[in-house]
Design an enzyme around this catalytic site. Structure first.
Site, PDB file in Angstrom:
ATOM      1  N   LYS A 209      46.843  47.058  35.321  1.00  0.00           N
ATOM      2  CA  LYS A 209      46.569  47.140  36.754  1.00  0.00           C
ATOM      3  C   LYS A 209      46.675  45.757  37.357  1.00  0.00           C
ATOM      4  O   LYS A 209      46.018  44.817  36.904  1.00  0.00           O
ATOM      5  CB  LYS A 209      45.176  47.698  37.055  1.00  0.00           C
ATOM      6  N   GLY A 262      38.601  38.125  35.829  1.00  0.00           N
ATOM      7  CA  GLY A 262      38.098  38.262  37.184  1.00  0.00           C
ATOM      8  C   GLY A 262      36.646  37.835  37.268  1.00  0.00           C
ATOM      9  O   GLY A 262      36.178  37.004  36.485  1.00  0.00           O
ATOM     10  N   THR A 264      32.490  37.784  37.196  1.00  0.00           N
ATOM     11  CA  THR A 264      31.456  38.222  36.260  1.00  0.00           C
ATOM     12  C   THR A 264      30.857  39.553  36.694  1.00  0.00           C
ATOM     13  O   THR A 264      30.552  40.418  35.855  1.00  0.00           O
ATOM     14  CB  THR A 264      30.368  37.144  36.155  1.00  0.00           C
ATOM     15  N   GLU A 265      30.706  39.746  37.980  1.00  0.00           N
ATOM     16  CA  GLU A 265      30.151  41.000  38.498  1.00  0.00           C
ATOM     17  C   GLU A 265      30.981  42.198  38.035  1.00  0.00           C
ATOM     18  O   GLU A 265      30.441  43.199  37.543  1.00  0.00           O
ATOM     19  CB  GLU A 265      30.109  40.939  40.029  1.00  0.00           C
ATOM     20  N   ILE A 266      32.288  42.118  38.175  1.00  0.00           N
ATOM     21  CA  ILE A 266      33.153  43.232  37.773  1.00  0.00           C
ATOM     22  C   ILE A 266      33.265  43.298  36.256  1.00  0.00           C
ATOM     23  O   ILE A 266      33.385  44.390  35.680  1.00  0.00           O
ATOM     24  CB  ILE A 266      34.533  43.107  38.426  1.00  0.00           C
ATOM     25  N   GLY A 267      33.193  42.149  35.589  1.00  0.00           N
ATOM     26  CA  GLY A 267      33.213  42.152  34.131  1.00  0.00           C
ATOM     27  C   GLY A 267      32.074  42.968  33.547  1.00  0.00           C
ATOM     28  O   GLY A 267      32.249  43.690  32.555  1.00  0.00           O
ATOM     29  N   GLU A 285      37.482  37.437  30.592  1.00  0.00           N
ATOM     30  CA  GLU A 285      37.559  36.037  31.029  1.00  0.00           C
ATOM     31  C   GLU A 285      37.061  36.033  32.458  1.00  0.00           C
ATOM     32  O   GLU A 285      37.746  36.490  33.363  1.00  0.00           O
ATOM     33  CB  GLU A 285      38.996  35.517  30.899  1.00  0.00           C
ATOM     34  N   CYS A 319      39.041  29.868  37.916  1.00  0.00           N
ATOM     35  CA  CYS A 319      37.790  30.230  37.252  1.00  0.00           C
ATOM     36  C   CYS A 319      37.156  29.030  36.564  1.00  0.00           C
ATOM     37  O   CYS A 319      35.935  28.958  36.426  1.00  0.00           O
ATOM     38  CB  CYS A 319      38.042  31.347  36.250  1.00  0.00           C
ATOM     39  N   GLU A 416      29.599  30.625  42.119  1.00  0.00           N
ATOM     40  CA  GLU A 416      31.031  30.319  42.132  1.00  0.00           C
ATOM     41  C   GLU A 416      31.584  30.541  43.538  1.00  0.00           C
ATOM     42  O   GLU A 416      31.588  31.659  44.048  1.00  0.00           O
ATOM     43  CB  GLU A 416      31.764  31.208  41.127  1.00  0.00           C
TER      44      GLU A 416
END
Length: 517
Positions: A209, A262, A264-267, A285, A319, A416
């Site tokens: 994606k 991407g 950290t929230e989505i990780g 990552e 990042c 960040e």
């Protein structure tokens, strides 16, 4: 970011972008034609099942470039089905010699190099990064990454094991299977190469994606994948949104692994989805708040330029950006003065202009988020030394911004920002700065500038980060692994270490009539 950029050192700014430095860079087409804006499955182009599309926007102007097919769960299902078919025992891909997989990766690199000028222009149009950087840095690293992993295709293998008794034991490195890959918008082409290289070298199949902000170059590369000769279904690319297409990949019961770059929230969301579905393996990552430590004995000219580069490169959208600049107190005032002067001289403008150092932020959402952080910094008492505002009357341009007198507890020192906002903090002793640098939920990267080898060794061992640079910043190579500690992620990309996440190790033990040494 990246080795090619850092190699130029202080010339990367105004000097790299001078006429002399750009003589070898072909002139761009500032309005490159878009050839690929659909979903790529089984080496064919498809509209979304829903027939829905979404706009991709030129961040320099805010104008729509084109409409792109909006993939959703049904499209991911189709892509996974195609990938699974390509991975069946006896398929052309499974029966292909490992050396031939390497040749296909090299052929893909050759085709990307053939179309390098077009891809660099398309990347700049869709992402906003300066064309000179797209051409000299991003594309250069894409080629090196693919060729590096092409070389590994027939060299990452198992071993024989001398176990006790009349047995013969050996290991096989086998591909994981269907790999879901979700790439970000800050380095679209490069992150695609980082993901595809090790996955394809080890014989996996891919459902990728691409970021909705920057889908165009990755989709064009899909055409080159077909042209290179990869069998149908080996690589499938779905443009779409995270909560729909991305979530479908992360939770899919027939995806064996997911790799995500991407926030950290989505990780966190992806890791939960992977665990609650089929326990697919995950590499992440994620974000960072990387400390860049300037000791009082550092080469001042070099440290100022590298700290500037560490933060402002790629519009601050890295990042691993050096976003907490710790400066020892006896050189603090001079360092701040010179850093402000350098930021004020930074050229912001049309990314297709060879003199431009900084283009726009990727979209309006990021643009507003960064301006919000700047306001928060001022409200919490940080000293705004330069910038802080909008840099153009259209597009998503932000002035290079420097804050001084930043304290550890301030929002801009903890979160960040992902934009051109430099935060400078003062410290006294090496012991103090280690504690403060490590007092973060992140641990992606760090750097130290000093002429003292003992200090460099002490800090490189004490800092909690996946990468530590000494007297340099953002030096990358396809040969060296990259990844984070703590909430900056798990697993490693690049280098030999990057192959591990894409293989299963199988032990085979055979009874033999009699073992002889």
């Amino acid at each position: 970011m990246l080795r090619a950029a850092a190699r130029f050192g202080p010339r990367l700014g105004r000097r790299l972008l001078s006429a002399a430095a750009t003589q070898a860079v072909p002139a761009p087409n500032q309005q490159p034609e878009v050839f690929c804006n659909q979903i790529f499955i089984n080496n064919e182009w498809h509209d979304a099942v829903s027939r829905k599309t979404f706009p991709t926007v030129n961040p320099s102007t805010g104008e729509v470039i084109c409409q792109v097919a909006e993939g959703d769960k049904e499209d991911v299902d189709k892509a996974v089905k195609a990938a699974r078919a390509a991975f069946q025992l006896g398929s052309p891909w499974r029966r292909m010699d490992a050396s031939h997989r390497g040749r296909l990766l090299n052929r893909l690199a050759d085709l990307i190099e053939r179309d390098r000028t077009y891809l660099a222009a398309l990347e700049t149009l869709d992402n906003g990064k300066p064309y000179v950087i797209s051409y000299l840095v991003d594309l250069d690293m894409v080629l090196k990454c693919l060729r590096y992993y092409a070389g590994w295709a027939d060299k990452y293998h198992g071993k024989t094991i001398p176990i006790d008794g009349d047995f013969f034991s050996y290991t096989r490195h086998e591909p994981v299977g269907v790999c879901g890959q979700i790439i970000p918008w800050n380095f679209p082409l490069l992150m695609q190469a980082w993901k595809l290289g090790p996955a394809l070298a080890t014989g996996n199949v891919v459902v990728m994606k691409v970021a909705e902000q920057t889908p165009l170059t990755a989709l064009y590369v899909a055409n080159l994948i077909k042209e290179a000769g990869f069998p149908p279904g080996v690589v499938n690319i779905v443009p779409g949104f995270g909560p729909t297409a991305g979530a479908a990949i992360a939770s899919h019961e027939d995806v064996d692994k997911v790799a995500f770059t991407g926030s950290t929230e989505i990780g966190r969301v992806i890791q939960v989805a992977a665990g609650s579905s089929n326990l697919k393996r995950v590499t992440l990552e994620l974000g960072g708040k990387s400390p860049n430590i300037i000791m009082s004995d550092a080469d001042m000219d070099w440290a100022v330029e590298q700290a500037h580069f560490a933060l402002f490169f790629n519009q601050g959208q890295c990042c691993c950006a050096g976003s907490r600049t710790f400066v020892q107190e006896d050189i603090y005032d001079e360092f701040v003065e010179r850093s402000v002067a350098r930021a004020k001289s930074r050229v912001v403008g049309n990314p297709f202009d060879s003199k431009t150092e900084q283009g726009p932020q990727v979209d309006e959402t990021q643009f507003k988020k960064i301006l919000g952080y700047i306001n928060t910094g001022k409200q919490e008492g940080a000293k705004l030394l330069c910038g802080g505002g909008i840099a153009a009357d259209r597009g998503y341009f932000i002035q290079p911004t420097v804050f001084g007198d930043v304290q550890d507890g301030m929002t801009i020192a903890k979160e960040e920002i992902f934009g051109p906002v430099m935060q400078i903090l003062k410290f006294k002793t090496i012991e103090e700065v280690v504690g403060r640098a490590n007092n973060s939920t992140y641990g992606l990267a760090a750097a130290v500038f000093t002429k003292d080898l003992d200090k460099a060794n002490y800090l490189s061992q004490a800092l909690q980060a996946g990468t530590v640079w000494v007297n340099c910043y953002d030096v990358f190579g396809a040969q060296s692994p990259f990844g984070g500690y703590k909430m900056s992620g798990s697993g490693r990309e690049l280098g030999e270490y990057g192959l591990q996440a894409y293989t299963e190790v199988k032990t085979v033990t055979v009874k033999v009539p009699q073992k002889n040494s």
